[in-house]
Design an enzyme around this catalytic site. Sequence first.
Site, PDB file in Angstrom:
ATOM      1  N   SER A   1      -5.355  17.426  29.407  1.00 25.09           N
ATOM      2  CA  SER A   1      -6.542  16.969  28.710  1.00 25.09           C
ATOM      3  C   SER A   1      -7.677  16.515  29.635  1.00 25.09           C
ATOM      4  O   SER A   1      -8.820  16.435  29.198  1.00 25.09           O
ATOM      5  CB  SER A   1      -6.193  15.827  27.754  1.00 25.09           C
ATOM      6  OG  SER A   1      -5.698  14.713  28.476  1.00 25.09           O
ATOM      7  N   SER A  57      -1.599  15.866  31.956  1.00 27.92           N
ATOM      8  CA  SER A  57      -3.056  15.976  31.846  1.00 27.92           C
ATOM      9  C   SER A  57      -3.839  15.804  33.130  1.00 27.92           C
ATOM     10  O   SER A  57      -5.038  16.079  33.144  1.00 27.92           O
ATOM     11  CB  SER A  57      -3.580  14.979  30.825  1.00 27.92           C
ATOM     12  OG  SER A  57      -3.374  15.499  29.557  1.00 27.92           O
ATOM     13  N   LYS A  68     -12.707   9.905  33.324  1.00 30.74           N
ATOM     14  CA  LYS A  68     -12.396  10.500  32.021  1.00 30.74           C
ATOM     15  C   LYS A  68     -12.825   9.562  30.901  1.00 30.74           C
ATOM     16  O   LYS A  68     -12.709   8.337  31.033  1.00 30.74           O
ATOM     17  CB  LYS A  68     -10.880  10.740  31.984  1.00 30.74           C
ATOM     18  CG  LYS A  68     -10.339  11.456  30.764  1.00 30.74           C
ATOM     19  CD  LYS A  68      -8.820  11.634  30.931  1.00 30.74           C
ATOM     20  CE  LYS A  68      -8.193  12.437  29.806  1.00 30.74           C
ATOM     21  NZ  LYS A  68      -6.744  12.616  30.018  1.00 30.74           N
TER      22      LYS A  68
HETATM   23  N1  GLN Z   1      -0.660  18.560  27.010  1.00 31.81           N
HETATM   24  C1  GLN Z   1       0.078  17.359  26.762  1.00 31.81           C
HETATM   25  C2  GLN Z   1      -0.183  16.886  25.345  1.00 31.81           C
HETATM   26  O1  GLN Z   1      -0.918  17.516  24.699  1.00 31.81           O
HETATM   27  C3  GLN Z   1      -0.262  16.300  27.755  1.00 31.81           C
HETATM   28  C4  GLN Z   1      -1.448  15.476  27.433  1.00 31.81           C
HETATM   29  C5  GLN Z   1      -1.676  14.366  28.407  1.00 31.81           C
HETATM   30  O2  GLN Z   1      -1.030  14.303  29.464  1.00 31.81           O
HETATM   31  N2  GLN Z   1      -2.538  13.457  28.033  1.00 31.81           N
HETATM   32  O3  GLN Z   1       0.352  15.922  24.904  1.00 31.81           O
END
Ligand code: GLN
Length: 476
Positions: free
Chosen positions: A153, A177, A78
């Site tokens: 994400s 994420s 990532k």
């Molecule tokens: N969807 C969650 C957020 O927007 C998790 C994001 C993540 O785990 N980086 O914060």
Amino acid sequence: MTSSYRDLSQLQRSLKEGQVTVSGLVRHYLKNIESSRDLNQYIEVYEEEALHAAAALDEKIKTGQPLGKLFGLILSHKDIISYKGHALTASSNILEGYTALFHATVIERALAEDAILIGRVQCDEFAMGSSNENSRYGPVRNPFDKERIPGGSSGASATSVASDTCWASLGTDTGGSVRQPAAFCGLVGFKPGYGRISRHGLIAYASSFDQAGFLTRSVYDAALLLEVAAGYDGHDASMGQATPEQYSQALDVPEKPRLAYLDLLHFKDAMDPAILKNYHETLESWKNKGFALDPVALDWLDYVIPAYYVMTTAEASSNLSRYDGIRYGYRADDATTLEQLYKRTRTRGFGTEVKRRILLGTYVLSAGFYDAYYQKAQKVRRLVRNRLDELFRQYDALVMPVSPTLPWKIGEKIDDPVSVYLADIFTVLANVAGLPGISLPTGVDARGLPIGTQLVGGQWKEQKLLRIAHALTLQE
Ligand code: GLN
């Protein structure tokens, strides 16, 4: 090609027997990266490096030299995880032109065990999002339905594995994420408990929540990656001292786990019927395999979303204050005063969602609101953790859905961020409490969209959690 192997141990056997070569595997993936360009996943492909490393590894295999635990494992990573000498942008304009100065610990340890990195994949900007639409590179497409989001994400981490362009992917999980995109793309997504893997080299979003995690096709591969990545690292002061175990070696040890599952009565109106159906069928099939499952209500679960979004935005507003146009990344070149430079750089450098979170975070930390929001959220965090510690005195794992929704259409929820936040309800719990969580692929809806089911384990109980997940995913 990769889906014909159950897990990395099978591939490694074929490599040793000479049925396949690492170079052949890398070339296969490079070809698939080209033919799946429409998914918009890779932002950098390490073609030469990967082919070079593969040739060296093939030579080692041929001449019978000692091999690392991850030989043959081709990874994407990532755009949040630092790989020395390569660009790193957190999929944000503000890190334009930045080059990573060192390897993240997870990457360093994976490379030391002969893993090969094939490329860097995009994500939601600064890992903020659940759909991979908040990215300077544009939305990523779900290979199961290209009109739909892959989750986020770590959206492109998930698609890169699902579209057979790499064996597994390194992602990060602050509130789901890794687990949610894995579920949306039919994969295993594993986030260890907080402090299990070093955060060194991960671009910070919310430091007391962030953890590296793995998107794989099997529980075994996730266990092996944890085995390699876990363990104390002096670069991360928040690491636990618990000794890591040989996670992949003990997966077959029989275990008679006591499982609790979340009773969805209270949540069912907000859930996609296909997910409800799959959840009940999954529980039923696990019961039929001989696992004991008791319902639990968790009537406080509604509090975790507000608490999560108060605390993570607060931490983000502080972490992201370093991007000021002075030291690295993008700089507005038309400013004449220092204040103008900060303002213009940050206004142009950050995307809408990131700005929204910086503003929210600054607000909840400001004098007068600090007690009402930030401090209150911290208290909720403590209470949630206490409740879960209590639960894990009785049970070995908690079963929950991963998401109340199926992958939605690209653009469908772009004007409704709150509905997207609310859909994180089942994943943020593990991060609020700092516990390990794993999502397992448990089926598809009528259109073939993947659905996952999640297990959360107690603190430092990764071994137990992986063992249970392994037993639940074994095919008869
Ligand atoms: N969807 C969650 C957020 O927007 C998790 C994001 C993540 O785990 N980086 O914060």
